[in-house]
Design a protein around this motif. Sequence first.
Motif, short mmCIF file in Angstrom:
data_model
loop_
_atom_site.label_atom_id
_atom_site.label_comp_id
_atom_site.label_asym_id
_atom_site.label_seq_id
_atom_site.Cartn_x
_atom_site.Cartn_y
_atom_site.Cartn_z
N VAL A 1 -50.19 -53.32 -98.52
CA VAL A 1 -51.50 -52.67 -98.57
C VAL A 1 -51.66 -52.05 -99.94
O VAL A 1 -50.77 -51.33 -100.41
CB VAL A 1 -51.64 -51.57 -97.49
CG1 VAL A 1 -53.08 -51.07 -97.43
CG2 VAL A 1 -51.20 -52.06 -96.13
N THR A 2 -52.78 -52.34 -100.61
CA THR A 2 -52.99 -51.79 -101.95
C THR A 2 -54.29 -51.00 -102.00
O THR A 2 -55.09 -51.03 -101.05
CB THR A 2 -53.07 -52.91 -103.01
OG1 THR A 2 -54.18 -53.74 -102.71
CG2 THR A 2 -51.80 -53.76 -103.03
N GLN A 3 -54.48 -50.32 -103.10
CA GLN A 3 -55.67 -49.52 -103.37
C GLN A 3 -55.84 -48.40 -102.35
O GLN A 3 -56.97 -48.05 -101.96
CB GLN A 3 -56.91 -50.40 -103.46
CG GLN A 3 -56.68 -51.53 -104.48
CD GLN A 3 -57.93 -52.24 -104.87
OE1 GLN A 3 -58.94 -51.63 -105.09
NE2 GLN A 3 -57.85 -53.56 -105.00
N LEU A 4 -54.73 -47.84 -101.94
CA LEU A 4 -54.76 -46.67 -101.06
C LEU A 4 -54.99 -45.43 -101.91
O LEU A 4 -54.87 -45.46 -103.13
CB LEU A 4 -53.41 -46.54 -100.33
CG LEU A 4 -53.08 -47.62 -99.32
CD1 LEU A 4 -51.64 -47.49 -98.87
CD2 LEU A 4 -54.01 -47.46 -98.12
N ASP A 5 -55.27 -44.34 -101.23
CA ASP A 5 -55.43 -43.08 -101.94
C ASP A 5 -54.87 -41.97 -101.05
O ASP A 5 -55.60 -41.19 -100.48
CB ASP A 5 -56.92 -42.84 -102.25
CG ASP A 5 -57.14 -41.57 -103.06
OD1 ASP A 5 -56.18 -41.08 -103.69
OD2 ASP A 5 -58.28 -41.06 -103.05
N MET B 1 -61.37 -50.08 -102.70
CA MET B 1 -61.25 -51.21 -101.77
C MET B 1 -59.83 -51.24 -101.19
O MET B 1 -58.85 -51.22 -101.91
CB MET B 1 -61.52 -52.51 -102.52
CG MET B 1 -61.46 -53.71 -101.64
SD MET B 1 -62.16 -55.18 -102.40
CE MET B 1 -60.88 -55.67 -103.51
N PHE B 2 -59.79 -51.28 -99.89
CA PHE B 2 -58.54 -51.33 -99.15
C PHE B 2 -58.16 -52.81 -99.03
O PHE B 2 -58.97 -53.62 -98.59
CB PHE B 2 -58.83 -50.71 -97.79
CG PHE B 2 -57.72 -50.68 -96.79
CD1 PHE B 2 -56.88 -49.58 -96.71
CD2 PHE B 2 -57.54 -51.73 -95.89
CE1 PHE B 2 -55.89 -49.52 -95.75
CE2 PHE B 2 -56.54 -51.68 -94.93
CZ PHE B 2 -55.72 -50.56 -94.86
N GLU B 3 -56.96 -53.15 -99.45
CA GLU B 3 -56.56 -54.56 -99.44
C GLU B 3 -55.24 -54.76 -98.73
O GLU B 3 -54.29 -54.00 -98.97
CB GLU B 3 -56.39 -55.06 -100.88
CG GLU B 3 -57.53 -55.91 -101.36
CD GLU B 3 -57.26 -56.52 -102.73
OE1 GLU B 3 -56.65 -55.85 -103.58
OE2 GLU B 3 -57.67 -57.68 -102.93
N MET B 4 -55.15 -55.78 -97.91
CA MET B 4 -53.90 -56.10 -97.21
C MET B 4 -53.53 -57.55 -97.46
O MET B 4 -54.41 -58.42 -97.38
CB MET B 4 -54.07 -55.93 -95.71
CG MET B 4 -53.90 -54.53 -95.23
SD MET B 4 -54.04 -54.55 -93.44
CE MET B 4 -53.03 -53.17 -93.09
N PHE B 5 -52.26 -57.77 -97.70
CA PHE B 5 -51.75 -59.13 -97.91
C PHE B 5 -50.66 -59.44 -96.88
O PHE B 5 -50.06 -58.51 -96.31
CB PHE B 5 -51.15 -59.26 -99.31
CG PHE B 5 -52.11 -58.91 -100.41
CD1 PHE B 5 -52.88 -59.90 -101.02
CD2 PHE B 5 -52.26 -57.60 -100.84
CE1 PHE B 5 -53.77 -59.58 -102.02
CE2 PHE B 5 -53.16 -57.28 -101.86
CZ PHE B 5 -53.91 -58.26 -102.44
N LYS C 1 -63.85 -45.56 -94.97
CA LYS C 1 -62.47 -45.15 -95.26
C LYS C 1 -61.60 -45.42 -94.05
O LYS C 1 -61.82 -44.85 -92.97
CB LYS C 1 -62.43 -43.67 -95.65
CG LYS C 1 -61.06 -43.23 -96.15
CD LYS C 1 -61.14 -41.87 -96.83
CE LYS C 1 -59.78 -41.24 -97.02
NZ LYS C 1 -58.93 -41.94 -97.97
#
Lengths: 134, 128
Positions: free
Chosen positions: A7-11, B1-5, B121
């Motif tokens: 998961v990326t672009q978390l805050d 932007m929340f991204e999951m791979f 969010k």
Amino acid sequence: MEQGLVVTQLDVQPGECVKVKGKISSDAKGFSVNVGKDSGTLMLHFNPRFDCHGDVNTVVCNSKEDGMWGEEDRKADFPFQHGDKVEICISFDAAEVKVKVPEVEFEFPNRLGMEKIQYLAVEGDFKVKAIKFS
Amino acid sequence: MFEMFNLDLKAGGVMKIKGHISEDAEGFAINLGCKSSDLAFHFNPRFKESVIVCNSLCSDNWQQEQRDKHFNFHRGSTVKLVVEFLGDKFLVKLPDGHEVEFPNRHGYDNISYLNIHGGFKVTSFKVE
């Protein structure tokens, strides 16, 4: 270890908690939960090892900066079992990052002085069922 | 932007996504596919037009839009969406019971990528 969910672009801010719920496979050799900025910049690599890299039933923690591992920190407690469903709760402040699993709390210094968590990755023999931010 | 791979959602898989719609949201989008330029399912509620737009994206080219005028999202609220991948289609169950369907146009058999952007969010994400 096999790359799992990323998961990326978390805050995630200091004091907030990331909860990762999942199941440890019945023949798990190990798994890890990584948090930080990106795959090469980790506040914490939390790596329970059932039987891998020469370790048996040991939790190994580390940090990573510019792709380079820091010094490994081996923990005395190993509260994991094959086939377990577990909930891992990660929170941090300027000084340290805490990992709570039922009954045990692990601490590791925030070596990189990271101010937020933007990246979460799970590797190895652990199947993620849920992720919560609070 | 929340991204999951590396999501690995196969036919029969269900995702439950809970989140908060911001006070100034113009809309938000939940995208499923194999990468940001190839989406099997784009689910996009828009406040200005009071419409849910669905579409798919192939090599960064949008395909034919599908619009659903049923619009019951509210700014500043917390919502839970259930997204089912049924093999031949996607099904989104909305909090008021309404359902939005969209065909699996490009024959995806595995959804490995998800992103969520706009005024939403994510507070909780579950897979079954």
